[in-house]
Design a protein around this motif. Structure first.
Motif, PDB file in Angstrom:
ATOM      1  N   ASN A   8      -7.536   5.424  -4.133  1.00 35.27           N
ATOM      2  CA  ASN A   8      -7.393   5.098  -5.551  1.00 35.27           C
ATOM      3  C   ASN A   8      -8.719   5.000  -6.295  1.00 35.27           C
ATOM      4  O   ASN A   8      -8.815   5.393  -7.465  1.00 35.27           O
ATOM      5  CB  ASN A   8      -6.654   3.765  -5.713  1.00 35.27           C
ATOM      6  CG  ASN A   8      -5.175   3.874  -5.417  1.00 35.27           C
ATOM      7  OD1 ASN A   8      -4.672   4.931  -5.054  1.00 35.27           O
ATOM      8  ND2 ASN A   8      -4.456   2.772  -5.550  1.00 35.27           N
ATOM      9  N   ILE A  31      -1.951  -2.829  -6.290  1.00 34.17           N
ATOM     10  CA  ILE A  31      -3.279  -2.567  -5.736  1.00 34.17           C
ATOM     11  C   ILE A  31      -4.359  -2.780  -6.799  1.00 34.17           C
ATOM     12  O   ILE A  31      -5.451  -3.268  -6.497  1.00 34.17           O
ATOM     13  CB  ILE A  31      -3.353  -1.144  -5.147  1.00 34.17           C
ATOM     14  CG1 ILE A  31      -2.237  -0.931  -4.112  1.00 34.17           C
ATOM     15  CG2 ILE A  31      -4.710  -0.903  -4.508  1.00 34.17           C
ATOM     16  CD1 ILE A  31      -2.275  -1.881  -2.933  1.00 34.17           C
ATOM     17  N   ASN A  64       1.876   1.835  -3.424  1.00 33.04           N
ATOM     18  CA  ASN A  64       0.784   1.663  -4.392  1.00 33.04           C
ATOM     19  C   ASN A  64       1.074   0.510  -5.350  1.00 33.04           C
ATOM     20  O   ASN A  64       0.721   0.557  -6.540  1.00 33.04           O
ATOM     21  CB  ASN A  64       0.553   2.960  -5.172  1.00 33.04           C
ATOM     22  CG  ASN A  64      -0.855   3.062  -5.721  1.00 33.04           C
ATOM     23  OD1 ASN A  64      -1.779   2.444  -5.214  1.00 33.04           O
ATOM     24  ND2 ASN A  64      -1.025   3.838  -6.778  1.00 33.04           N
ATOM     25  N   LYS A  86      -5.665   3.075   1.144  1.00 37.80           N
ATOM     26  CA  LYS A  86      -5.117   3.166  -0.213  1.00 37.80           C
ATOM     27  C   LYS A  86      -6.187   2.819  -1.254  1.00 37.80           C
ATOM     28  O   LYS A  86      -6.292   3.490  -2.296  1.00 37.80           O
ATOM     29  CB  LYS A  86      -3.910   2.234  -0.351  1.00 37.80           C
ATOM     30  CG  LYS A  86      -3.252   2.230  -1.740  1.00 37.80           C
ATOM     31  CD  LYS A  86      -2.788   3.618  -2.165  1.00 37.80           C
ATOM     32  CE  LYS A  86      -1.667   4.129  -1.286  1.00 37.80           C
ATOM     33  NZ  LYS A  86      -1.136   5.427  -1.766  1.00 37.80           N
ATOM     34  N   PRO A 137       0.811  -1.222   0.000  1.00 35.21           N
ATOM     35  CA  PRO A 137       0.000   0.000   0.000  1.00 35.21           C
ATOM     36  C   PRO A 137       0.841   1.268   0.000  1.00 35.21           C
ATOM     37  O   PRO A 137       0.493   2.246  -0.663  1.00 35.21           O
ATOM     38  CB  PRO A 137      -0.807  -0.130   1.293  1.00 35.21           C
ATOM     39  CG  PRO A 137      -0.875  -1.591   1.567  1.00 35.21           C
ATOM     40  CD  PRO A 137       0.440  -2.133   1.103  1.00 35.21           C
TER      41      PRO A 137
END
Length: 336
Positions: A174, A138, A135, A170, A132
């Protein structure tokens, strides 16, 4: 007329404005967040809350009464010793999420990590490696969630401090317009109750309190040391060629005496902020007042210090590991 119950959006605890010493206190019940979460988020002031695993097991059992998908989050540096444990309480479809990938060296391939877990014969639908903080992967995790979910609800479970709330935050950042943010900290038991977070019309993530691991070193060190123990960037492994009669002293936490065996290779996978020193074990008494754990290490096994990391040992060895008597020390087949 009784007040409508309201829960903290940061940790899930029931809000109340009557007792400053009790959990869930807020100066005004109109607030969405408790004073504890407010102080952690805005001032970095961490307050320990002690909960029993009985409370958390009841929540896990309630998850088991549903047919919803479960994300089981584990910390790659500090893996749960028994990855089948949650099967005592749930029979749901489970996606195993290997988190904090950014902490392990980049030279370690994801494919090798996934193969390691698939060889453990675990009862999971699939395995995914994520980070996370970076990133990383994910998007792939979200695709897997969509593939395996059985309803809108997806539960997120795991031990304390494995990064459940960080991962949810996260995913929210996103893929959602929902600006809610869960409270995160290096302390155990930051999340105190179930928290439902709507990602979109088709997906609701439900964060749960972490199971407390009584053998984890984070329970027995000063809060000021937690940031030193918990690495925030890629670990640089430290390798030492050790002979019988030598020892490794790892910070103020652990000492490993090499009692019996041929010349051997010990590689320390722990936070870069923890100093490691090699000594003649007969001339150095540092940390020998800690509890001694006598262990036989087989070929290519790790010595695991619960909550601190692990030491990879190449050859057979007889060692004595000194640590706090409450900290769990054990061996396993080498992860790396």
């Amino acid at each position: 007329m009784s007040k409508e119950k309201k829960y903290c959006i940061g940790c899930g605890v029931l809000l109340q404005d009557e007792n400053m010493t009790m959990e869930g206190y807020t100066a005004s019940i109109e607030n969405d967040i408790c004073a504890r979460c407010f102080r952690m988020k805005n001032y970095g002031e961490y307050q320990i809350v002690t909960k029993s695993n009985e409370d958390y097991i009841k929540i896990l059992q309630s998850v088991g009464k549903t047919n919803d998908l479960v994300l089981y989050i584990v910390d790659l540096l500090n893996l749960d010793r028994d990855l089948k444990y949650i099967r005592n309480y749930i029979s749901n479809k489970v996606l195993l999420v290997l988190s904090k990938r950014d902490v392990l060296p980049k030279s370690v391939k994801d494919e090798k990590l996934i193969e390691y877990f698939k060889n453990l014969d675990l009862d999971y639908q699939d395995v995914v490696v994520v980070s996370p903080n970076k990133n990383y992967n994910i998007d792939n995790l979200l695709l897997m969630i969509k593939k395996y979910k059985t309803s809108k609800n997806v539960y997120v479970v795991g031990h304390t401090n494995v990064g459940k709330s960080t991962l949810i935050n996260k995913l929210m950042k996103n893929y959602s317009e929902n600006e809610c943010e869960l409270t995160i900290s290096p302390l155990p038991s930051t999340t105190l109750n179930k928290i439902s977070i709507k990602l979109n019309d088709d997906l609701v993530l439900i964060d749960t309190p972490g199971l407390i691991d009584r053998g984890n070193i984070v329970n027995y060190v000063e809060p000021s040391l937690l940031k030193k123990i918990n690495p925030k960037k890629e670990i640089k492994p430290k390798t030492y060629q050790i002979k019988k009669g030598q020892c490794l002293v790892i910070g103020d936490f652990v000492r490993i005496d090499y009692v019996e065996g041929e010349r051997n290779s010990f590689t320390v996978f722990m936070s870069n902020d923890i100093k490691v020193q090699r000594y003649n074990m007969y001339r150095q008494n540092k940390l020998k007042d800690l509890f001694p754990n006598e262990m036989d290490v087989l070929y290519h096994e790790d010595i695991v210090v619960n909550g601190l990391g692990f030491v990879k040992v190449v050859e057979k060895a007889k060692v004595t590991v000194y640590a706090d008597k409450n900290v769990e020390i054990y061996t396993r087949r080498s992860l790396i």
